[in-house]
Design a protein around this motif. Structure first.
Motif, PDB file in Angstrom:
ATOM      1  N   ARG A  90      -4.303   1.440   8.954  1.00  0.00           N
ATOM      2  CA  ARG A  90      -5.686   1.664   8.144  1.00  0.00           C
ATOM      3  C   ARG A  90      -5.215   3.361   7.197  1.00  0.00           C
ATOM      4  O   ARG A  90      -6.210   3.637   6.750  1.00  0.00           O
ATOM      5  N   ALA A  92      -5.036   4.722   3.968  1.00  0.00           N
ATOM      6  CA  ALA A  92      -5.572   4.401   2.433  1.00  0.00           C
ATOM      7  C   ALA A  92      -4.286   4.641   1.723  1.00  0.00           C
ATOM      8  O   ALA A  92      -4.081   3.879   0.694  1.00  0.00           O
ATOM      9  N   LEU A  95      -1.836   1.696   1.860  1.00  0.00           N
ATOM     10  CA  LEU A  95      -2.628   0.556   1.488  1.00  0.00           C
ATOM     11  C   LEU A  95      -2.546   0.700  -0.156  1.00  0.00           C
ATOM     12  O   LEU A  95      -2.435  -0.401  -0.826  1.00  0.00           O
ATOM     13  N   VAL A 113      -6.497  -7.293  -2.464  1.00  0.00           N
ATOM     14  CA  VAL A 113      -6.790  -7.087  -0.814  1.00  0.00           C
ATOM     15  C   VAL A 113      -6.453  -5.799  -0.459  1.00  0.00           C
ATOM     16  O   VAL A 113      -7.229  -5.154   0.347  1.00  0.00           O
ATOM     17  N   ALA A 114      -5.085  -5.240  -0.742  1.00  0.00           N
ATOM     18  CA  ALA A 114      -4.604  -4.163  -0.413  1.00  0.00           C
ATOM     19  C   ALA A 114      -5.395  -2.873  -0.897  1.00  0.00           C
ATOM     20  O   ALA A 114      -5.936  -2.058  -0.234  1.00  0.00           O
ATOM     21  N   ARG A 116      -8.431  -3.171  -1.893  1.00  0.00           N
ATOM     22  CA  ARG A 116      -9.908  -3.095  -1.281  1.00  0.00           C
ATOM     23  C   ARG A 116      -9.908  -2.401   0.002  1.00  0.00           C
ATOM     24  O   ARG A 116     -10.992  -1.802   0.226  1.00  0.00           O
ATOM     25  N   ARG A 117      -8.834  -2.689   0.788  1.00  0.00           N
ATOM     26  CA  ARG A 117      -9.013  -2.150   2.002  1.00  0.00           C
ATOM     27  C   ARG A 117      -8.567  -0.526   1.982  1.00  0.00           C
ATOM     28  O   ARG A 117      -9.262   0.113   2.617  1.00  0.00           O
ATOM     29  N   ALA A 118      -8.015  -0.150   0.616  1.00  0.00           N
ATOM     30  CA  ALA A 118      -7.697   1.332   0.514  1.00  0.00           C
ATOM     31  C   ALA A 118      -8.944   2.103   0.379  1.00  0.00           C
ATOM     32  O   ALA A 118      -9.225   3.068   0.771  1.00  0.00           O
ATOM     33  N   ALA A 120     -11.984   0.845   1.156  1.00  0.00           N
ATOM     34  CA  ALA A 120     -12.802   0.981   2.570  1.00  0.00           C
ATOM     35  C   ALA A 120     -12.284   2.207   3.092  1.00  0.00           C
ATOM     36  O   ALA A 120     -13.271   2.631   3.986  1.00  0.00           O
ATOM     37  N   GLU A 121     -11.266   2.549   3.382  1.00  0.00           N
ATOM     38  CA  GLU A 121     -10.708   3.626   4.122  1.00  0.00           C
ATOM     39  C   GLU A 121     -11.027   5.171   3.531  1.00  0.00           C
ATOM     40  O   GLU A 121     -11.114   6.014   4.439  1.00  0.00           O
ATOM     41  N   ARG A 132      -7.410   0.047  -8.971  1.00  0.00           N
ATOM     42  CA  ARG A 132      -8.090  -1.307  -8.440  1.00  0.00           C
ATOM     43  C   ARG A 132      -8.781  -1.731  -9.956  1.00  0.00           C
ATOM     44  O   ARG A 132      -8.924  -2.771 -10.422  1.00  0.00           O
TER      45      ARG A 132
END
Length: 194
Positions: A90, A92, A95, A113-114, A116-118, A120-121, A132
């Protein structure tokens, strides 16, 4: 001018001398600061020493992965980032770095995908919003790019963000908007010189 960095390096060297058995984290920090001062060879030596003392030290692995990506050694960067994700899924920063690596490999869908996860964190990290947004531009998703770029409003990325916003306008066919954004960027850069 390097003065604050020089003070940090003096303190780090003192810490290394005082705790040589537990010096790996300090050596990794030293590597970072040496790189900031553009002492690349010394930075690499400090990082190698850190990894020799602690081969799985997360920050040292991150630095090695980032430097590998920046120098085009994408395979080594990928290996270190996957190792890091196995212990810090998790993170950031990890990611975000993986997302940018995937972008450089022209794998924008996976990069999204990576990234977006970063986000989110760490939703307040301007740099990952900028990356992004640039990734979305390369995918031709102009509205998504504009939204991401609108979230990248702080930090050192301000000029890169403004440049990307201008490109988004251009790619969307808004030539006047692009010219206006580029003109504002030029004004801001001129203002910084004064």
């Amino acid at each position: 001018d390097g003065q604050p960095a020089g003070e940090v390096l003096r303190d780090l060297n003192a810490s290394i001398s005082a705790a040589s058995l537990d010096a790996a984290p300090v050596l990794a920090a030293k590597a970072f600061w040496l790189e900031q001062l553009e002492a690349t060879d010394a930075a690499r030596v400090a990082l190698e020493r850190a990894l020799k003392l602690s081969p799985r030290l997360p920050y040292a692995l991150y630095l090695r992965a980032r430097w590998a990506r920046e120098t085009g050694d994408l395979e080594s960067a990928r290996t270190d980032l996957h190792d890091l994700l196995s212990v810090a899924p998790r993170s950031a920063v990890v990611l975000g770095e993986l997302g940018w690596l995937l972008n450089q490999e022209d794998r924008q869908e996976l990069a999204e995908v990576a990234l977006r996860r970063a986000v989110a964190e760490k939703p307040d990290w301007a740099g990952v919003h900028l990356r992004r947004g640039l990734n979305f531009l390369q995918m031709g998703k102009i509205e998504d790019a504009r939204f991401s770029l609108s979230e990248a409003t702080s930090g050192d990325e301000a000029y890169a963000r403004q440049n990307a916003v201008a490109w988004a306008a251009y790619l969307d066919g808004d030539i006047q908007g692009a010219i206006g954004e580029f003109a504002m960027l030029q004004d801001n850069l001129r203002g910084q010189e004064e």
